[in-house]
Design a protein around this motif. Structure first.
Motif, mmCIF file in Angstrom:
data_model
loop_
_atom_site.group_PDB
_atom_site.id
_atom_site.type_symbol
_atom_site.label_atom_id
_atom_site.label_comp_id
_atom_site.label_asym_id
_atom_site.label_seq_id
_atom_site.Cartn_x
_atom_site.Cartn_y
_atom_site.Cartn_z
ATOM 1 N N HIS A 152 0.823 -1.209 0.000
ATOM 2 C CA HIS A 152 0.000 0.000 0.000
ATOM 3 C C HIS A 152 0.860 1.264 0.000
ATOM 4 C CE1 HIS A 152 -3.564 -2.400 0.611
ATOM 5 N NE2 HIS A 152 -3.075 -2.915 1.718
ATOM 6 N N ASP A 153 2.148 1.135 0.344
ATOM 7 C CA ASP A 153 3.035 2.297 0.374
ATOM 8 C C ASP A 153 3.421 2.708 -1.047
ATOM 9 O OD1 ASP A 153 2.954 2.089 3.122
ATOM 10 O OD2 ASP A 153 4.882 1.034 3.276
ATOM 11 N N GLU A 154 3.452 3.990 -1.285
ATOM 12 C CA GLU A 154 3.785 4.486 -2.620
ATOM 13 C C GLU A 154 5.198 4.074 -3.036
ATOM 14 O OE1 GLU A 154 4.171 8.816 -4.826
ATOM 15 O OE2 GLU A 154 2.736 8.580 -3.183
ATOM 16 N N ILE A 155 6.093 3.949 -2.054
ATOM 17 C CA ILE A 155 7.490 3.639 -2.352
ATOM 18 C C ILE A 155 7.720 2.158 -2.641
ATOM 19 C CG2 ILE A 155 8.248 3.158 0.030
ATOM 20 C CD1 ILE A 155 10.762 4.834 -0.577
ATOM 21 N N PHE A 156 6.750 1.312 -2.341
ATOM 22 C CA PHE A 156 6.905 -0.143 -2.478
ATOM 23 C C PHE A 156 7.310 -0.526 -3.899
ATOM 24 C CE2 PHE A 156 5.203 -4.421 -3.264
ATOM 25 C CZ PHE A 156 5.652 -5.118 -2.162
ATOM 26 N N SER A 157 6.560 -0.084 -4.884
ATOM 27 C CA SER A 157 6.855 -0.428 -6.281
ATOM 28 C C SER A 157 8.186 0.167 -6.732
ATOM 29 C CB SER A 157 5.735 0.056 -7.195
ATOM 30 O OG SER A 157 4.546 -0.659 -6.947
ATOM 31 N N LYS A 158 8.462 1.393 -6.303
ATOM 32 C CA LYS A 158 9.717 2.054 -6.681
ATOM 33 C C LYS A 158 10.921 1.260 -6.175
ATOM 34 C CE LYS A 158 12.027 6.585 -6.357
ATOM 35 N NZ LYS A 158 13.238 6.227 -5.592
ATOM 36 N N LEU A 159 10.850 0.784 -4.943
ATOM 37 C CA LEU A 159 11.962 0.013 -4.383
ATOM 38 C C LEU A 159 12.116 -1.330 -5.083
ATOM 39 C CD1 LEU A 159 11.571 0.765 -0.564
ATOM 40 C CD2 LEU A 159 13.293 1.671 -2.131
ATOM 41 N N LEU A 160 10.993 -1.957 -5.451
ATOM 42 C CA LEU A 160 11.067 -3.205 -6.207
ATOM 43 C C LEU A 160 11.763 -2.987 -7.551
ATOM 44 C CD1 LEU A 160 7.596 -4.981 -5.723
ATOM 45 C CD2 LEU A 160 9.809 -5.692 -4.798
ATOM 46 N N GLU A 161 11.402 -1.901 -8.231
ATOM 47 C CA GLU A 161 11.994 -1.608 -9.538
ATOM 48 C C GLU A 161 13.495 -1.326 -9.409
ATOM 49 O OE1 GLU A 161 9.622 1.645 -10.821
ATOM 50 O OE2 GLU A 161 7.817 0.426 -11.114
ATOM 51 N N GLU A 162 13.877 -0.521 -8.416
ATOM 52 C CA GLU A 162 15.289 -0.198 -8.226
ATOM 53 C C GLU A 162 16.093 -1.446 -7.885
ATOM 54 O OE1 GLU A 162 15.235 2.777 -5.209
ATOM 55 O OE2 GLU A 162 14.721 4.423 -6.585
ATOM 56 N N ASN A 163 15.534 -2.293 -7.034
ATOM 57 C CA ASN A 163 16.199 -3.540 -6.653
ATOM 58 C C ASN A 163 16.415 -4.438 -7.866
ATOM 59 O OD1 ASN A 163 15.573 -6.619 -5.869
ATOM 60 N ND2 ASN A 163 16.698 -5.697 -4.180
ATOM 61 N N LEU A 164 15.407 -4.545 -8.709
ATOM 62 C CA LEU A 164 15.509 -5.407 -9.884
ATOM 63 C C LEU A 164 16.537 -4.863 -10.876
ATOM 64 C CD1 LEU A 164 14.493 -7.940 -11.269
ATOM 65 C CD2 LEU A 164 12.595 -6.598 -12.224
ATOM 66 N N LYS A 165 16.628 -3.566 -11.000
ATOM 67 C CA LYS A 165 17.631 -2.969 -11.905
ATOM 68 C C LYS A 165 19.044 -3.224 -11.394
ATOM 69 C CE LYS A 165 14.549 0.617 -13.686
ATOM 70 N NZ LYS A 165 14.234 2.075 -13.717
ATOM 71 N N ARG A 166 19.230 -3.204 -10.071
ATOM 72 C CA ARG A 166 20.548 -3.528 -9.512
ATOM 73 C C ARG A 166 20.890 -4.997 -9.756
ATOM 74 N NH1 ARG A 166 18.667 -0.148 -5.233
ATOM 75 N NH2 ARG A 166 18.074 -1.965 -4.012
ATOM 76 N N LYS A 167 19.908 -5.876 -9.616
ATOM 77 C CA LYS A 167 20.142 -7.292 -9.912
ATOM 78 C C LYS A 167 20.541 -7.470 -11.378
ATOM 79 C CE LYS A 167 16.853 -9.121 -6.557
ATOM 80 N NZ LYS A 167 15.421 -9.365 -6.381
ATOM 81 N N PHE A 168 19.912 -6.704 -12.246
ATOM 82 C CA PHE A 168 20.229 -6.785 -13.669
ATOM 83 C C PHE A 168 21.705 -6.445 -13.891
ATOM 84 C CE2 PHE A 168 20.629 -5.244 -17.964
ATOM 85 C CZ PHE A 168 19.810 -6.074 -18.703
ATOM 86 N N HIS A 169 22.172 -5.378 -13.255
ATOM 87 C CA HIS A 169 23.574 -4.983 -13.406
ATOM 88 C C HIS A 169 24.498 -6.061 -12.843
ATOM 89 C CE1 HIS A 169 27.202 -2.583 -13.427
ATOM 90 N NE2 HIS A 169 26.558 -1.588 -14.010
ATOM 91 N N ALA A 170 24.127 -6.647 -11.697
ATOM 92 C CA ALA A 170 24.941 -7.712 -11.099
ATOM 93 C C ALA A 170 24.980 -8.940 -11.999
ATOM 94 C CB ALA A 170 24.394 -8.079 -9.719
#
Length: 244
Positions: A152-170
């Motif tokens: 329900h938090d607005e930041i929830f989706s943003k953090l998921l997206e940022e995390n996935l982009k970091r995994k992509f780089h790794a």
């Protein structure tokens, strides 16, 4: 990858994530690679990513609240998902022998294994087969605190997206430059508190919609969403897809 296990008896502590994690790692018949995946994994800056996840055990069960154990009946299904081709090879080789495997204090026998690759697409709807945990570390009065976020938090989706982009780089050694959008679409996601070793983590059972380039959607499907994937969090499956 779906693995269908049969057994004479399967009884585990109700908090069994660490047992499943050890089970997955022990399928690796290479001590050096197993140690690499356990101790380090793939890196992006100071962050470490193991690029695998696994589901809860899926099947009929009964919980004994007094002994804090869970007893499964008939058979169970375990989903192991990974973006690491080498891990896939080790798991398929070991499980494909259809021999007794130790799971905690029990022995299980693989009865069926199915490998599934996400078809090329730019849109998926997924449900969690192990709950997703999303958190931030904040400083307050010189001390660090873990702040958990709900869908329900607005930041929830943003953090998921940022995390996935970091995994992509790794995973691929380059920055993700494409499109990605993650949105919670479950009206009433369910909060659960999961014990992992000495910690209690807030996590969520929910349904998510992902849109974007195929290569990053496939990474989400293979490596998991959110944090602590290799501890049994963030394993996802397509809504409507049958589990063996």
């Amino acid at each position: 990858m779906y693995i269908n296990f049969t057994f004479d008896k399967l009884e585990l502590p109700t908090e069994y994530n660490h047992i499943l994690q050890a089970f997955v790692l022990n399928l690796i018949d290479d001590e050096e690679y197993r140690k690499f995946l356990h101790d380090k994994g793939y890196t992006f800056g100071k962050r470490l990513y193991k690029l695998f996840s696994f589901s809860r055990l899926l099947g009929r069960f009964q919980i004994d609240s007094q002994t804090k154990t869970i007893k499964f009946f008939d058979h169970v299904v375990l989903i192991i998902s990974t973006a690491d081709e080498r891990l896939i090879e080790f798991v398929v080789d070991r499980v494909g022998r259809f021999e007794n495997l130790r799971l905690g204090r029990n022995f299980v026998v693989p009865a069926k294994i199915e490998i599934f690759e996400l078809p090329e697409t730019d849109h998926i709807v997924v449900s969690t087969k192990s709950p997703i945990t999303v958190y931030s570390t904040v400083d307050k009065d010189g001390k660090k605190y873990t702040l958990y976020h709900s869908p329900h938090d607005e930041i929830f989706s943003k953090l998921l997206e940022e995390n996935l982009k970091r995994k992509f780089h790794a995973a691929f050694g380059r920055e993700f430059q494409g499109q990605l959008r993650i949105k919670n679409i479950a009206p009433n996601p369910k909060r659960v508190v999961v014990g992992y070793k000495e910690r209690k983590l807030d996590a969520w059972i929910t349904v998510l919609e992902l849109e974007g380039d195929y290569e990053i959607l496939k990474l989400a499907y293979d490596a998991g969403l959110g944090s602590k994937n290799s501890a049994g969090f963030g394993c996802i499956e397509l809504v409507g897809r049958d589990i063996i």
